[in-house]
Scaffold this active site. Structure first.
Site, short mmCIF file in Angstrom:
data_model
loop_
_atom_site.label_atom_id
_atom_site.label_comp_id
_atom_site.label_asym_id
_atom_site.label_seq_id
_atom_site.Cartn_x
_atom_site.Cartn_y
_atom_site.Cartn_z
CG ASP A 1 34.95 44.99 38.96
OD1 ASP A 1 36.17 45.00 38.67
OD2 ASP A 1 34.28 43.93 39.02
CD GLU B 1 39.10 40.13 39.18
OE1 GLU B 1 39.80 39.12 39.28
OE2 GLU B 1 38.47 40.63 40.15
#
Lengths: 479, 479
Positions: B100, B166
């Site tokens: 991400d 994250e």
């Protein structure tokens, strides 16, 4: 020569009609700070002018120009000027009031519609502007009407200045006053002996007061800047001089928790109260319980009422308002802010002025900053300021007001100074060079800028008597 | 046994194709913090899983449940798990990365479309996620592909955990790791010898580094409350204890401008660096000019590079982030705020933990507050915290990484500790109880969370060689 008893009787007899007129005035939502209500402020000016004309006052709507509000250039509400009486043997009193009001929405927490005057069982007249400042303006109208209907001549010459921008910084008024004063004998204010303003409040809910002083202000910014942009505290913590560290250190050196100002020379400018002055404060009808009720907590700086009152009225105060540029949200953010500006202000009392105090603040903060050995940059400056004001309470203007209060309320008024400022007071005092009297109508709990603003019925009616009696007491003094 | 030269040759020859694959990955705007991009994060998970499968890795998409974002309950992106090799004679390395990315809009100030990988003339690969953390994940794919195409057996067993949350707090990951670990022999992490994470950056733009420590955090709130509501400073200045006065006084006692923490016992927990450790910092390729360039101002706390680096890496730091509840806007407001909350955080280094440090902070602030004789109320508490982490750099995991760096870059890596935190590092170290290595691919100026994020072409290609070589060095060590 106190006020004729017929005058006082008339006021009692016509109380309900006076309250009805107040309701009509409150029904016009003359919110000067809300562009969508600007028309209502004009409407309110017309309402006042019509009333004055009906009562034999020669009037004029003074165009004060335009302002920019929310990006729109719009017309300022006019000042309503009035003149009645030109007898050179009589004293001439200038009356000031304002017919605009603070914003109010039912959803703010009002119990009733703010623009519908509601009469509560205990006699409170609830509505926006009831106390601030439509009630007092209408008090003057009541006085004029009583004299006219009873065929009693006014004992003094009167001049009126009612403005519609007081809640929005009195835009345009100072310039008008200065310009008219500069016109000398042709100016509107020519011949004015004293000023009377009814736009503040009793110290409490029990005892009428007369106000003879206001504190001034030095609103200051202290800015510390370092990095070119905000930094991450993980990466840069303990590697660079952080502006917030410097700033809180400086802000922590301004004022002690008990209110003592730590900037050398600032508190020292004020001479200690002598026993006579101290007695003035001792006599005030006020207690520590009053202040605790007002703030909702037991946090008075002292248990000595006199000391607390002197702190508010005859001592400077320093309050830290906040910081611009730092994190202010809820939750957590691990930022090292790059540029932070502390905001604080000092309330001033004579002989302090911004000119005298600001250099001391700058010098002190620069010296304290130098001790930090920080590589950041400091900038300290005045954002805006105003002088304090204290009137001579031995002037006949005050003598008359004190006598009038005794006559109407049967007790000596609290002689007060206020901690805040009412800028127009200073403008009149300095520009016209005359004695200015603050003669409030409402009580300390009227909630002028708050929800459920009210004026007690007795304050409106007895207050009307007070204003009328004051005029007669003024005339009676051989000055 | 260094990496076979054919492997390194293959990486050079296929560089353009690897960059093309990175472009495909960057083109998927897998912004985990933006609900409207949640589908893209799922798409990105599938992209990675497909690539792993093609390269012979056994995969699984691990459902991590749901979260509430902007008031909507939505599915969390899955973790992509991968397994290749189960030879009991080989070491087993767990590889972590995240697919991400941070939000990015052209309008933020990007020179190019953030989700179109742009190759600049100087070789910079510009695009959101190029460096954080798609480049490193794709580096591992490149390594797998080279081994497969060349028919070289992998020298170690590999496990992959690639997550998609994250940048949004790794929601769900800690629980998954703990749950799998608790499953013992049947758990996903059974048999893992060490962990390798490539998700941070060189200290500078010149010298590769290996990171063996991270600071922990104690984010604290100090709240002072007094009156029941905000007060007007004119009316109440110098009559009540003002919460802001108390708060800035307390905040001013936390840290000196040079970064020294004034809370007794906090700095003292850290033993001074011995000459051997000091030498580690002396050797780092870093200068005061580097930090000044990074922050855009000459505000380093010292002219001694070693001291500045130790301040960041092996000393605690205390930063004051801001104040909630005070005035924070531009302009001036004469408010006495009723309740103000100072926010500050302490970055921790071993042996400090929130449990050890927080009581010292509370005790200190309460004692300092007591000295103020204020009637306001104080509350000091931990908002959130995390432990610091330091790895044993004599472990074979580090030995292999150092050798690999020397082999690929022909120079010794900077051995660094970072001032911030990467929470998953601590999770792996504490939950699995194994050595964790941070082996970055990108440079210190990649701008991971900023506009124009980039990964230098040479970092991507040499970094791929580094990851591959590291595996062979690990295998070569007799441990």
């Amino acid at each position: 020569m106190p006020a004729p008893t017929t005058l006082l009787g008339y006021i009692d007899e016509n109380a309900d009609r006076f309250i009805k007129r107040l309701a009509d005035a409150v029904a016009i939502p003359s919110v000067s700070g809300d562009r969508t209500h600007r028309e209502d402020v004009f409407k309110m000016a017309k309402f006042i002018e019509d009333q004055l004309q009906t009562l034999g006052v020669q009037t004029r709507l003074e165009d004060l120009g335009t302002e920019t509000l929310d990006g729109h250039e719009i017309k300022l509400p006019p000042a309503v000027l009035g003149k009645i009486g030109e007898d050179p043997k009589k004293k001439t009193i200038l009356i000031y009031g304002h017919f605009d009001v603070q914003p109010a929405f039912k959803s703010d927490g009002w119990s009733t519609d703010p623009f519908t005057l509601t009469i509560a069982d205990d006699g409170q007249l609830i509505g926006r502007g009831s106390s601030d400042d439509k009630g007092p303006i209408l008090g003057w109208l009541n006085v004029l009407e009583a004299h006219r209907d009873l065929g009693i001549g006014l004992p003094v010459n009167l001049r009126f200045v009612f403005e519609g921008m007081e809640e929005s910084g009195s835009v345009g008024l100072d310039e008008f006053i200065a310009a008219e004063h500069a016109r000398g004998k042709d100016g509107w204010f020519h011949g004015v002996d004293v000023v009377c303003i009814s736009d503040n409040y009793w110290l409490n809910t029990r005892t009428p007061c007369i106000t003879y002083g206001l504190r001034g202000l030095a609103y200051m910014f202290v800015q510390v800047s370092g990095p070119a942009r905000d930094l991450h505290s993980g990466v840069f913590g303990r590697t660079v001089h952080e502006p917030m560290t410097d700033l809180v250190t400086l802000l922590g050196k301004l004022v002690a928790p008990d209110g003592t100002i730590l900037i050398p020379g600032v508190d020292d400018m004020i001479r200690a109260a002598d026993s006579e002055e101290r007695e003035l404060y001792d006599r005030l009808d006020y207690s520590i319980a009053d202040i605790e009720a007002a703030v909702g907590a037991s946090i008075a700086v002292s248990d000595d009422k006199t000391q607390v009152l002197m702190g508010r009225m005859r001592q400077p105060s320093l309050s830290i308002h906040g910081i611009e540029g730092a994190f202010y949200g809820s939750g957590a953010k691990t930022v090292i802010p790059a540029k932070v500006t502390g905001k604080f202000s000092i309330r001033l009392v004579p002989p302090q002025t911004p000119d005298k105090v600001v250099p001391l603040v700058i010098q002190y903060l620069e010296a304290e900053f130098a001790k930090l050995n920080s590589k950041n940059k400091l900038r300290v400056y005045l954002e805006h300021g105003g002088k304090p004001w204290v009137a001579d309470i031995k002037h006949w203007n005050y003598e008359a007001a004190i006598k009038a209060t005794q006559a109407v309320y049967n007790k000596l008024p609290d002689m007060t100074r206020e901690g805040g400022s009412i800028p127009v007071t200073l403008t009149f005092a300095e520009t016209l060079g005359v004695n200015v009297l603050l003669l409030p109508m409402g009580r300390g709990d009227d909630g002028a800028h708050s929800t459920n603003e009210k004026l007690d019925r007795s304050n409106f009616i007895e207050g009307t008597k007070l204003l009328g009696t004051y005029l007669h007491e003024v005339a009676a003094i051989n000055a």
